[in-house]
Scaffold this active site. Structure first.
Site, short mmCIF file in Angstrom:
data_model
loop_
_atom_site.label_atom_id
_atom_site.label_comp_id
_atom_site.label_asym_id
_atom_site.label_seq_id
_atom_site.Cartn_x
_atom_site.Cartn_y
_atom_site.Cartn_z
N TYR A 1 38.31 -56.72 19.17
CA TYR A 1 38.96 -55.09 18.56
C TYR A 1 39.89 -55.31 18.39
CZ TYR A 1 33.68 -53.64 19.34
OH TYR A 1 32.16 -53.78 20.10
N LEU B 1 26.65 -42.45 16.28
CA LEU B 1 27.38 -41.49 15.68
C LEU B 1 26.92 -41.58 13.73
CD1 LEU B 1 29.89 -39.62 17.41
CD2 LEU B 1 27.45 -38.35 17.15
N ALA B 2 26.20 -42.80 13.73
CA ALA B 2 26.60 -43.12 12.37
C ALA B 2 27.90 -43.02 11.63
CB ALA B 2 25.83 -42.19 11.48
N GLY C 1 30.58 -41.77 12.06
CA GLY C 1 30.72 -40.63 12.11
C GLY C 1 29.84 -39.60 10.68
N LEU C 2 29.34 -40.02 10.98
CA LEU C 2 28.55 -39.33 9.15
C LEU C 2 27.84 -37.94 9.44
CD1 LEU C 2 27.22 -42.29 6.90
CD2 LEU C 2 28.37 -40.07 6.38
N LEU C 3 27.38 -38.46 11.51
CA LEU C 3 26.05 -37.40 11.99
C LEU C 3 27.17 -36.24 12.20
CD1 LEU C 3 23.82 -40.14 13.52
CD2 LEU C 3 23.22 -38.12 11.40
#
Ligand SMILES: NC(=O)c1ccc[n+]([C@@H]2O[C@H](COP(=O)([O-])OP(=O)(O)OC[C@H]3O[C@@H](n4cnc5c(N)ncnc54)[C@H](OP(=O)(O)O)[C@@H]3O)[C@@H](O)[C@H]2O)c1
Length: 312
Positions: free
Chosen positions: A58, A205-206, A208-210
């Site tokens: 990262y 959280l996928a 941010g999608l979720l």
């Protein structure tokens, strides 16, 4: 904050952890704010999170440097997880799980994090050539030498996971799992539940999608790593948004939020140890910690599950 055992290590970890691929993750996201990255790690500790997850890849080392800076003077509060085995910089691209490479990578991680031991060290992904029993055996050497306290693998398929487990206890498996992407439930997650291994979902959280805030015409920046997840592509994205709409409806009926429902759904899966929710701002960390205290009754969990049950 609730805690669970980390595999067979005797270490306890917070049910909600912090994923730090945004912290110094210049190779993964655009507009990375390093100061906010340090703040959100400190916020996590202030809010009761003990499990902080990073990796040498990262930001090509930058995430580890910033996490190390954020935990200065607070080492005892952290169950620090990192990963090695992905090639970057002068080492080229791809992956290497051979013993010499893993040892050099671990030494660099210890230095960047400015710690003497890493609590949980993973092989980031299988390199496609080194037998998993050998590479995991290398991690067992690190454990005997006191360089790491617990060992795991990330993104290993079931056969490599089984091979790794012949060399010693696999305390954690970190792989993709969220309400929209459920392949791990077919084999790896049940294996973890049966073998005292903590499954640590990534992308919980996928990406941010979720969180339920993205519009149907949402687009990612060209350089954003989330293109690689497949969750944002064409028809798949629209199907995902249908499921997110369903989740939002259930959350509203319960007086909750889609993010809290998605995190509780993960924590209810047998085998899941701790969810390393990612964040870009400190207030998201506070919100994710609050998910730990949310009680979701079995009937509601079943209706959340039914939204995407065919995706296993
Ligand atoms: N082992 C591996 O190969 C691997 C791969 C990927 C990730 N990981 C690890 O897993 C961690 C988690 O994955 P991830 O960060 O990619 O994805 P994630 O946890 O599914 O999603 C994190 C994103 O969700 C949004 N968000 C966070 N909290 C929220 C809240 N309370 N409400 C609404 N939205 C919220 C934020 O994005 P926005 O603000 O942009 O909406 C945040 O960046 C990483 O940080 C990393 O440590 C490991």
């Amino acid at each position: 904050m609730n805690r669970r055992q980390l595999g067979q290590s005797g270490i306890e970890i917070s049910c909600i952890g912090l994923g730090t691929n945004y912290v110094g993750g210049h190779n993964l996201y655009t507009n990375v704010d390093e100061d906010e990255g340090v703040r959100l790690v400190q916020q996590a500790l202030d809010s009761g999170i003990t499990h902080i997850d990073t990796a040498d890849a990262y930001g090509f080392g930058r995430s580890e440097e910033l996490v190390g800076k954020a935990i200065t003077g607070r080492r005892d509060e952290v169950v620090l997880a990192s990963k090695g085995g992905i090639l970057f910089g002068d080492h080229g691209t791809g992956a290497s799980n051979d013993a010499a490479y893993l040892r050099a990578a671990l030494e660099r991680s210890l230095k960047r994090l400015d710690v003497e031991v890493i609590d949980l060290y993973y092989i980031h992904r299988h390199d496609g050539k080194t037998p998993a029993e050998d590479s995991f055996g290398t991690l067992m050497d690190f454990k005997r030498e006191g360089l790491i306290r617990a060992a795991g693998v990330s993104n290993f398929d079931l056969s490599n996971l089984q091979a790794a487990a012949t060399s010693g206890p696999v305390d954690a498996v970190q792989s993709r799992l969220n309400l929209l992407q459920r392949e791990a439930e077919a084999d790896v997650l049940p294996w973890c539940a049966q073998n005292h291994t903590s499954f640590v979902p990534w992308g919980g959280l996928a990406y941010g999608l979720l969180g339920g805030r993205y519009p149907r015409d949402f687009t990612l920046d060209e350089k954003d790593w989330r293109h690689r997840t497949g969750a944002f592509d064409g028809e798949v994205f629209q199907r995902n948004m249908d499921a997110v709409d369903g989740l939002k409806k259930i959350a509203t009926e319960c007086g909750s939020t889609p993010a809290h429902m998605a995190l509780q759904w993960l924590l209810s899966r047998p085998g899941v140890g701790s969810v390393i929710a990612g964040a870009k701002r400190a207030d998201q960390v506070i919100d994710n910690v609050a998910a730990d205290a949310v009680v979701v009754v079995p009937e509601v969990l079943a209706s959340i599950d039914a939204l995407t049950a065919e995706r296993i």
